[in-house]
Design an enzyme around this catalytic site. Structure first.
Site, short mmCIF file in Angstrom:
data_model
loop_
_atom_site.label_atom_id
_atom_site.label_comp_id
_atom_site.label_asym_id
_atom_site.label_seq_id
_atom_site.Cartn_x
_atom_site.Cartn_y
_atom_site.Cartn_z
N ASP A 97 24.24 3.01 -7.50
CA ASP A 97 23.69 3.95 -8.59
C ASP A 97 22.61 3.26 -9.50
OD1 ASP A 97 25.89 5.44 -7.41
OD2 ASP A 97 27.24 4.71 -8.90
N GLY A 125 32.56 0.21 -5.66
CA GLY A 125 31.86 0.69 -4.34
C GLY A 125 31.16 -0.48 -3.73
N GLN A 181 24.47 5.43 3.14
CA GLN A 181 23.61 5.09 2.21
C GLN A 181 23.90 3.88 1.45
OE1 GLN A 181 23.12 8.40 -1.10
NE2 GLN A 181 24.89 9.11 0.39
N GLY A 237 25.14 9.29 -6.55
CA GLY A 237 24.72 8.95 -7.96
C GLY A 237 25.10 10.14 -8.64
N ARG A 238 26.44 9.90 -9.16
CA ARG A 238 27.11 11.26 -9.82
C ARG A 238 26.49 11.60 -11.13
NH1 ARG A 238 31.07 14.75 -9.03
NH2 ARG A 238 31.19 14.02 -6.45
#
Lengths: 404, 404
Positions: free
Chosen positions: B140, B11, B295, B187-188
């Site tokens: 993240d 990402g 974001q 942010g899984r």
């Protein structure tokens, strides 16, 4: 000598507090004629419920902090005065009389212009002389007469940079990941803010590829064909969609589409509906951005011209009152685009109340999903900020490196 | 003399192109030892498919433009190399041999560290000497060892200001309109970015009132009680929620909740699910913001320290290669918080690959919905920007005027 009151109404904008500070500052300068400066908490409700603060003595430092502040410092409301609600008008009258207030400044959009306009009932019912001045603000940019509504330029800038950055991200990622992005944009009836997504679009490959405006009837088949066309031609497809697009029956797509294939009600707005439509029919991975409040509270990205105009209407409102004007709103007339020049004129509130200005036909291309050069030329000076990016073009668009 | 190649993976971040420009600039300075500088398009896929560009001669102006550019200039990919996929390694080997490349710089997160680490197979299979250096990036912030991952600070700033501005808007509006706002944050598995929503929170009334981290099991009843508590006490409630919160069964709430009371599948992520939950059970009007790509593509709001760190890891990566280091990644060690001081050290890729660093226990309060002072102190230097707001406190938080 007379006392005045200021109130904020409707949805917030990134710069409404600049109008407040400018109005207070101007009133303070005229202390020979203006005695007390009050603010009503939560708009007209503060007047109805007698929740009033004395802001006559705010210092220059405090006024500067107000300009630095997001949201609406005095609180706002969504409240529609009824024509014949004598009891409510009497409460307002009692508050006005208690504080000897002879002039109301009401800072809002269409509905607020309606409220300001209705306050003349006070004179009718109670023979109480009252000057009523509206001050424009709305990110929807849908007030008639004025070239722009303070608040819109900063929100337009937020949408423009959001479209540019998210599209560049998608372009980097699309080979092995997401193929389509959607940004859902505020403006239920007028497409001004959605159009701002395209202010920097010069050619077909620029984003957004598809701009869905509430002025144009949504056609599902045509839309899906377009998504497919752009995805196949460029590897990805970027979409700006107004929350208020309607289908052929005149129903909001956000409502009509929120029923799945089994007829079950679905959550979410139009962005997530279109995302689902694309995923299920074209099998393209889709990401949906819903900035929601972020696009109207983005004080950190306020454009210089927006701040200047918000201050100008606050200042002019006080000057109108001092000049004996009544039931008017200061509005912006564009005199020139490059360099941007404007003047402020007064327009009668009765002509503004409840009128929504939509995107004119010549701002939308024949194809229905792009805006015209006329529209971009209209938008450009409002999103411009000379200090935004280290490298930017004459329209204020950040310059990006492109391979080959 | 040897040739090198640079690639971007995973990402995007707001500052990954700063690492690229810094790496290229550093390599150009060592033209006595580094001959050609190449870039692979779309990460490892460019190496597999022989899509390579020669970037040796990029000018300083072009490098500056690269730093100004959002997204990833060379394109990125999500692609996991398999341990025993000889055919794919052979394709990579052929490309490396064709361009006589002896050193790969792979700019990515956990998965990318895994890819970098696996490239040592090239030596094993083909006896081809290859230096492999990873360069960290991920919003993240979940790479082990390093104090921070370049990209995270700017995204954290975006989340912090989004929370502050949208909450101030809600506070202005809540009397007659929306009572609850939710921001759904990326942010899984790790709550770093969600925690950034609270970097400026000093007291209970500060936003977000409720911070839902993926490290803490989601309890629906407790959550609804909290929403009610804050709404009744302050008139409104603000919520930051990680896209990855899980329920007691370990299932993502975004999945488990997307079934309505009739058992029908619902659209949307966790934000819209919680919004629906609040509306149907507490009857509070709720707005949900889903910044999604915004974001992580917010280059316009990149913080100075993030840009500096992104450049530092790009520069150090080249220096490691020149020093004969291999299979390492430059990582950031914090030496001091105020003023912020750091040093860059090298860590073996094998120790980084596929390891996710979550929020430590001492960063989350006992109540489970707030972060601790230790966490805020950790976050502060990364979101700080001396030039962000005309009036801001020592933590970089814009100072707002507050009516007594």
């Amino acid at each position: 000598m007379f006392n005045i009151i200021y109130a904020q109404s409707g949805g917030m904008t990134p710069v409404i507090n600049n109008s407040a500070a400018s109005l207070i500052r101007t009133a303070q300068k005229h202390s020979d004629r203006i005695n007390k400066i009050y603010a009503a908490k939560n708009g007209i409700i503060g007047l109805i419920e007698n929740r009033i603060v004395d802001i006559t003595k705010l210092s220059e430092k405090e006024l500067s902090l107000i300009e630095n502040t997001s949201g609406g410092i005095f609180g706002t409301c969504r409240y529609k005065l009824k024509e014949d609600d004598y009891e409510t008008y009497e409460k307002i009258y009692n508050t006005l009389k208690k504080y000897d207030i002879k002039c109301i400044f009401y800072n809002g959009g269409n509905d607020s212009a309606d409220t300001s306009n209705k306050l003349c009932k006070i004179k009718e019912y109670f023979d109480y002389d009252l000057i009523c001045i509206g001050i424009p603000k709305t990110i929807d940019n849908d007030l008639p007469f004025t070239d722009v509504c303070p608040g819109f330029p900063s929100s337009a800038k937020y949408i423009a940079i959001s479209m540019l950055e998210s599209s560049t991200d998608l372009k980097s990622m699309c080979l092995t990941s997401t193929k389509v992005t959607i940004i859902e944009i505020m403006g239920r009836h007028a497409g001004w803010l959605t159009a701002a997504s395209s202010v920097w679009k010069k050619k077909e490959s620029d984003s957004p590829h598809i701009c869905l405006l509430p002025e144009i009837e949504f056609n599902e088949n045509k839309f899906l064909e377009l998504v497919k066309y752009f995805k196949e031609k460029y590897g990805y497809c970027t979409i700006a969609v107004s929350e208020g697009i309607k289908d052929g029956s005149g129903d909001f797509v956000a409502n009509s589409k929120n029923v799945d294939s089994f007829g079950h009600k679905q959550l979410g707005g139009v962005g997530i509906q279109l995302s689902n439509l694309i995923t299920t029919t074209l099998q393209y991975k889709c990401h949906c951005m819903v900035p929601d409040y972020l696009q109207r509270s983005c004080t950190h990205i306020a454009t210089p011209i927006d701040i200047e105009l918000a201050k100008a209407v606050g200042r002019n409102a006080v000057e109108y009152a001092l000049d004996g004007k009544n039931n008017v709103m200061p509005m912006i007339v564009r005199k020139n685009s490059t360099p941007f020049e404007y003047e402020i004129v007064d327009v009668e509130l009765s002509k503004i109340a409840n009128v929504e200005k939509k995107l004119p036909d010549n701002y939308i291309k024949e194809n229905g999903y792009e805006i015209t050069k006329e529209c971009r030329d209209y938008l450009k000076p409002y999103v411009f900020d000379a200090n935004f990016s280290l490298y930017q073009d004459e329209d204020g668009k950040p310059i990006y490196f492109e391979l080959d």
